[in-house]
Design a protein around this motif. Structure first.
Motif, PDB file in Angstrom:
ATOM      1  N   THR A  29      -2.772 -22.953  89.885  1.00 42.14           N
ATOM      2  CA  THR A  29      -3.293 -24.057  89.074  1.00 42.14           C
ATOM      3  C   THR A  29      -2.129 -24.948  88.688  1.00 42.14           C
ATOM      4  O   THR A  29      -0.986 -24.690  89.068  1.00 42.14           O
ATOM      5  N   TRP A  33      -4.399 -30.486  86.554  1.00 42.80           N
ATOM      6  CA  TRP A  33      -5.801 -30.073  86.748  1.00 42.80           C
ATOM      7  C   TRP A  33      -6.398 -29.607  85.427  1.00 42.80           C
ATOM      8  O   TRP A  33      -7.480 -30.026  85.031  1.00 42.80           O
ATOM      9  N   ARG A  37      -9.419 -31.610  83.458  1.00 44.87           N
ATOM     10  CA  ARG A  37     -10.765 -31.003  83.416  1.00 44.87           C
ATOM     11  C   ARG A  37     -11.155 -30.459  82.051  1.00 44.87           C
ATOM     12  O   ARG A  37     -12.323 -30.261  81.775  1.00 44.87           O
ATOM     13  N   CYS A 115     -19.599 -17.484  70.995  1.00 45.35           N
ATOM     14  CA  CYS A 115     -18.871 -18.603  70.371  1.00 45.35           C
ATOM     15  C   CYS A 115     -19.546 -19.151  69.116  1.00 45.35           C
ATOM     16  O   CYS A 115     -18.854 -19.569  68.192  1.00 45.35           O
ATOM     17  N   ARG A 154      -9.006 -18.292  88.158  1.00 46.19           N
ATOM     18  CA  ARG A 154      -8.375 -19.497  87.603  1.00 46.19           C
ATOM     19  C   ARG A 154      -9.388 -20.424  86.932  1.00 46.19           C
ATOM     20  O   ARG A 154      -9.020 -21.291  86.138  1.00 46.19           O
ATOM     21  N   GLY A 220     -18.836 -21.956  85.492  1.00 44.23           N
ATOM     22  CA  GLY A 220     -18.428 -23.058  84.611  1.00 44.23           C
ATOM     23  C   GLY A 220     -19.332 -24.276  84.667  1.00 44.23           C
ATOM     24  O   GLY A 220     -19.673 -24.858  83.641  1.00 44.23           O
ATOM     25  N   ARG A 221     -19.729 -24.654  85.878  1.00 44.45           N
ATOM     26  CA  ARG A 221     -20.544 -25.873  86.005  1.00 44.45           C
ATOM     27  C   ARG A 221     -21.896 -25.724  85.330  1.00 44.45           C
ATOM     28  O   ARG A 221     -22.421 -26.663  84.736  1.00 44.45           O
ATOM     29  N   ALA A 257     -14.428 -26.153  73.275  1.00 47.17           N
ATOM     30  CA  ALA A 257     -14.473 -25.443  74.554  1.00 47.17           C
ATOM     31  C   ALA A 257     -13.854 -26.281  75.652  1.00 47.17           C
ATOM     32  O   ALA A 257     -13.197 -25.761  76.548  1.00 47.17           O
ATOM     33  N   ASN A 258     -14.090 -27.580  75.564  1.00 46.63           N
ATOM     34  CA  ASN A 258     -13.647 -28.454  76.635  1.00 46.63           C
ATOM     35  C   ASN A 258     -13.747 -29.896  76.126  1.00 46.63           C
ATOM     36  O   ASN A 258     -14.797 -30.299  75.621  1.00 46.63           O
ATOM     37  N   GLY A 316     -22.479 -20.751  73.404  1.00 47.46           N
ATOM     38  CA  GLY A 316     -21.723 -19.762  74.157  1.00 47.46           C
ATOM     39  C   GLY A 316     -22.605 -18.696  74.767  1.00 47.46           C
ATOM     40  O   GLY A 316     -23.823 -18.887  74.942  1.00 47.46           O
ATOM     41  N   GLY A 317     -21.968 -17.554  75.045  1.00 45.22           N
ATOM     42  CA  GLY A 317     -22.641 -16.466  75.751  1.00 45.22           C
ATOM     43  C   GLY A 317     -23.950 -16.075  75.097  1.00 45.22           C
ATOM     44  O   GLY A 317     -24.133 -16.199  73.890  1.00 45.22           O
TER      45      GLY A 317
HETATM   46  N1  ACO Z   1      -6.774 -24.987  88.815  1.00 46.42           N
HETATM   47  C1  ACO Z   1      -6.953 -25.653  89.977  1.00 46.42           C
HETATM   48  N2  ACO Z   1      -8.126 -25.682  90.639  1.00 46.42           N
HETATM   49  C2  ACO Z   1      -9.156 -25.035  90.096  1.00 46.42           C
HETATM   50  C3  ACO Z   1      -9.055 -24.308  88.896  1.00 46.42           C
HETATM   51  C4  ACO Z   1      -7.799 -24.297  88.249  1.00 46.42           C
HETATM   52  N3  ACO Z   1      -7.589 -23.660  87.087  1.00 46.42           N
HETATM   53  N4  ACO Z   1     -10.259 -23.767  88.604  1.00 46.42           N
HETATM   54  C5  ACO Z   1     -11.098 -24.122  89.587  1.00 46.42           C
HETATM   55  N5  ACO Z   1     -10.436 -24.879  90.494  1.00 46.42           N
HETATM   56  C6  ACO Z   1     -10.972 -25.485  91.714  1.00 46.42           C
HETATM   57  C7  ACO Z   1     -12.159 -24.743  92.254  1.00 46.42           C
HETATM   58  O1  ACO Z   1     -11.768 -23.668  93.073  1.00 46.42           O
HETATM   59  C8  ACO Z   1     -12.852 -25.839  93.028  1.00 46.42           C
HETATM   60  O2  ACO Z   1     -12.191 -26.006  94.259  1.00 46.42           O
HETATM   61  P1  ACO Z   1     -13.001 -26.397  95.614  1.00 46.42           P
HETATM   62  O3  ACO Z   1     -13.607 -27.738  95.309  1.00 46.42           O
HETATM   63  O4  ACO Z   1     -11.941 -26.410  96.629  1.00 46.42           O
HETATM   64  O5  ACO Z   1     -14.023 -25.311  95.759  1.00 46.42           O
HETATM   65  C9  ACO Z   1     -12.605 -27.084  92.201  1.00 46.42           C
HETATM   66  O6  ACO Z   1     -11.445 -26.795  91.397  1.00 46.42           O
HETATM   67  C10 ACO Z   1     -13.759 -27.443  91.296  1.00 46.42           C
HETATM   68  O7  ACO Z   1     -14.170 -26.276  90.595  1.00 46.42           O
HETATM   69  P2  ACO Z   1     -15.303 -26.316  89.517  1.00 46.42           P
HETATM   70  O8  ACO Z   1     -15.481 -24.953  88.911  1.00 46.42           O
HETATM   71  O9  ACO Z   1     -16.513 -26.959  90.091  1.00 46.42           O
HETATM   72  O10 ACO Z   1     -14.624 -27.300  88.427  1.00 46.42           O
HETATM   73  P3  ACO Z   1     -15.250 -28.015  87.196  1.00 46.42           P
HETATM   74  O11 ACO Z   1     -14.999 -29.455  87.263  1.00 46.42           O
HETATM   75  O12 ACO Z   1     -16.664 -27.561  86.913  1.00 46.42           O
HETATM   76  O13 ACO Z   1     -14.331 -27.473  85.990  1.00 46.42           O
HETATM   77  C11 ACO Z   1     -14.489 -25.856  84.193  1.00 46.42           C
HETATM   78  C12 ACO Z   1     -14.319 -26.074  85.698  1.00 46.42           C
HETATM   79  C13 ACO Z   1     -13.289 -26.497  83.491  1.00 46.42           C
HETATM   80  C14 ACO Z   1     -14.522 -24.358  83.916  1.00 46.42           C
HETATM   81  C15 ACO Z   1     -15.779 -26.538  83.704  1.00 46.42           C
HETATM   82  O14 ACO Z   1     -16.869 -26.198  84.539  1.00 46.42           O
HETATM   83  C16 ACO Z   1     -16.139 -26.163  82.272  1.00 46.42           C
HETATM   84  O15 ACO Z   1     -15.412 -26.470  81.352  1.00 46.42           O
HETATM   85  N6  ACO Z   1     -17.290 -25.541  82.083  1.00 46.42           N
HETATM   86  C17 ACO Z   1     -17.711 -25.115  80.741  1.00 46.42           C
HETATM   87  C18 ACO Z   1     -17.063 -23.840  80.344  1.00 46.42           C
HETATM   88  C19 ACO Z   1     -17.258 -23.580  78.870  1.00 46.42           C
HETATM   89  O16 ACO Z   1     -17.169 -24.488  78.062  1.00 46.42           O
HETATM   90  N7  ACO Z   1     -17.536 -22.391  78.449  1.00 46.42           N
HETATM   91  C20 ACO Z   1     -17.780 -22.222  77.009  1.00 46.42           C
HETATM   92  C21 ACO Z   1     -18.502 -21.093  76.686  1.00 46.42           C
HETATM   93  S1  ACO Z   1     -17.459 -19.732  76.843  1.00 46.42           S
HETATM   94  C22 ACO Z   1     -17.995 -18.534  75.795  1.00 46.42           C
HETATM   95  O17 ACO Z   1     -18.936 -18.673  75.090  1.00 46.42           O
HETATM   96  C23 ACO Z   1     -17.318 -17.213  75.870  1.00 46.42           C
END
Ligand code: ACO
Length: 328
Positions: A29, A33, A37, A115, A154, A220-221, A257-258, A316-317
């Protein structure tokens, strides 16, 4: 009528800081990135010896009691929210009772609502206060999520950090417009996008790879889509149910969270982003600790004034999600 007013706030974040560059040494990572994100730049990580959910809860509680300037023997209720307690028992709340010097006439219990745990604990304490069963309560969120994340994933390990926060609530006579109002929701059927088994499972030494399966799983998505749809809706439902105008709200104290989730929510609600205070860059996602840590930061920075209208919300979860409206 009686409600619990926040009279003190405190937080504790462990001293070890893990930057995005540090993470890039562990998984493939990079800072760009993660920043783009998530808005996260660094997170505090507990060492598991000095700092665990129990000890962090105690440290945050001591800071909040000091901030409130109360005599610890006034405390008659302690509720700790934690998804990651290091002890099954004694409950983290009982650890806090001993640490702050509360008396044995103090009710103590823990809750787990992922959360939104702080919201669940806060509303439970408010119920005790409104029913006359408590006059002074500590409400705490304490988490050590870095103990549970899959450090080979990651997409997940970059998000989380550790810490604890505490609010002191005191029973206060108010008029009806200042009452604590809330909505809490949950859905098991939609929860497959986010789950985490407990570490201590039977047969864990018999089945190869079993421990690995205890790590957190997050699509995540799917979580992202769920949040940016349900949270703005929840805030609108809250304002319709309790008759306040969201444009009059001073602070939207949201689960950190984000950054993109907060930006998307602000946009949907048509509320300026400046009304959404942030810690995300420095803490990452600290689950149930994120709201009390944020409130503590706001107080320290002089952002909280008596009479401020606040909406707090978390998700959250579970899935579980909830929102409150109250007057500070
Ligand atoms: N570094 C670099 N690349 C990465 C990383 C990283 N850390 N993580 C994923 N990628 C890559 C993936 O492999 C993917 O690659 P590909 O296109 O070649 O397949 C690409 O980046 C896109 O991956 P996505 O998972 O689709 O990325 P997205 O834009 O959805 O971002 C994230 C991921 C940040 C996790 C986002 O989906 C998110 O924030 N989701 C919400 C999570 C959250 O808020 N959870 C809260 C509740 S948690 C709880 O209650 C315990």
């Amino acid at each position: 009528m009686i409600t619990g007013k926040i009279v003190g706030l405190g937080s504790y974040l462990p001293p070890k800081i893990m930057t995005n560059d540090d993470l890039a040494q562990i998984v493939e990572t990079n800072d760009e990135w993660i920043t783009e994100r998530t808005g996260i730049k660094r997170r505090h990580v507990a060492d598991g010896i000095e700092d665990k959910s129990s000890t962090m809860a105690c440290k945050a509680a001591k800071a909040a009691v000091e901030d409130a300037g109360i005599d610890p023997t006034e405390i008659d209720l302690i509720v700790v929210a934690s998804t990651t307690p290091d002890l099954v028992f004694p409950e983290l709340s009982v650890c806090v009772q001993g640490a702050v010097g509360a008396s044995e006439n103090c009710a103590c219990f823990d809750v787990n609502s992922a959360c939104p745990g702080f919201i669940a604990a806060y509303n439970t304490a408010q119920g005790f206060i409104e029913s006359g069963n408590s006059k002074c309560a500590l409400v705490i969120g304490a988490e050590c999520l870095t103990n549970y994340v899959d450090w080979e994933d990651r997409g997940t390990c970059i998000l989380f950090g550790d810490g604890a926060g505490c609010a002191v609530l005191k029973a206060t006579e108010v008029d009806a417009s200042e009452k604590n109002s809330f909505i809490m929701r949950s859905s098991l059927s939609r929860g497959t996008c986010l789950h985490c088994e407990n570490m201590k499972q039977p047969k864990r030494f018999e089945e190869e790879g079993f421990l690995k399966s205890t790590n957190m799983f997050m699509a995540g998505r799917d979580v992202f889509r769920f949040v940016v749809t349900e949270i703005p809706q929840l805030v609108e439902d809250l304002s319709n149910k309790y008759g306040f105008d969201i444009n009059d709200v001073d602070h939207f104290v949201f689960h950190q969270a984000n950054l993109r989730i907060i930006e998307a929510t602000a946009k949907k609600l048509q509320i300026p982003l400046e009304k959404f205070p942030l810690t995300i860059a420095d803490t990452g996602n600290i689950s149930s600790a994120s709201i009390p840590v944020l409130l503590t930061q706001m107080k320290k920075e002089g952002q909280l004034k008596k009479g401020d209208k606040i909406v707090m919300s978390s998700f959250g979860g579970g899935l579980t999600w909830g929102a409150n409206y109250f007057v500070f």
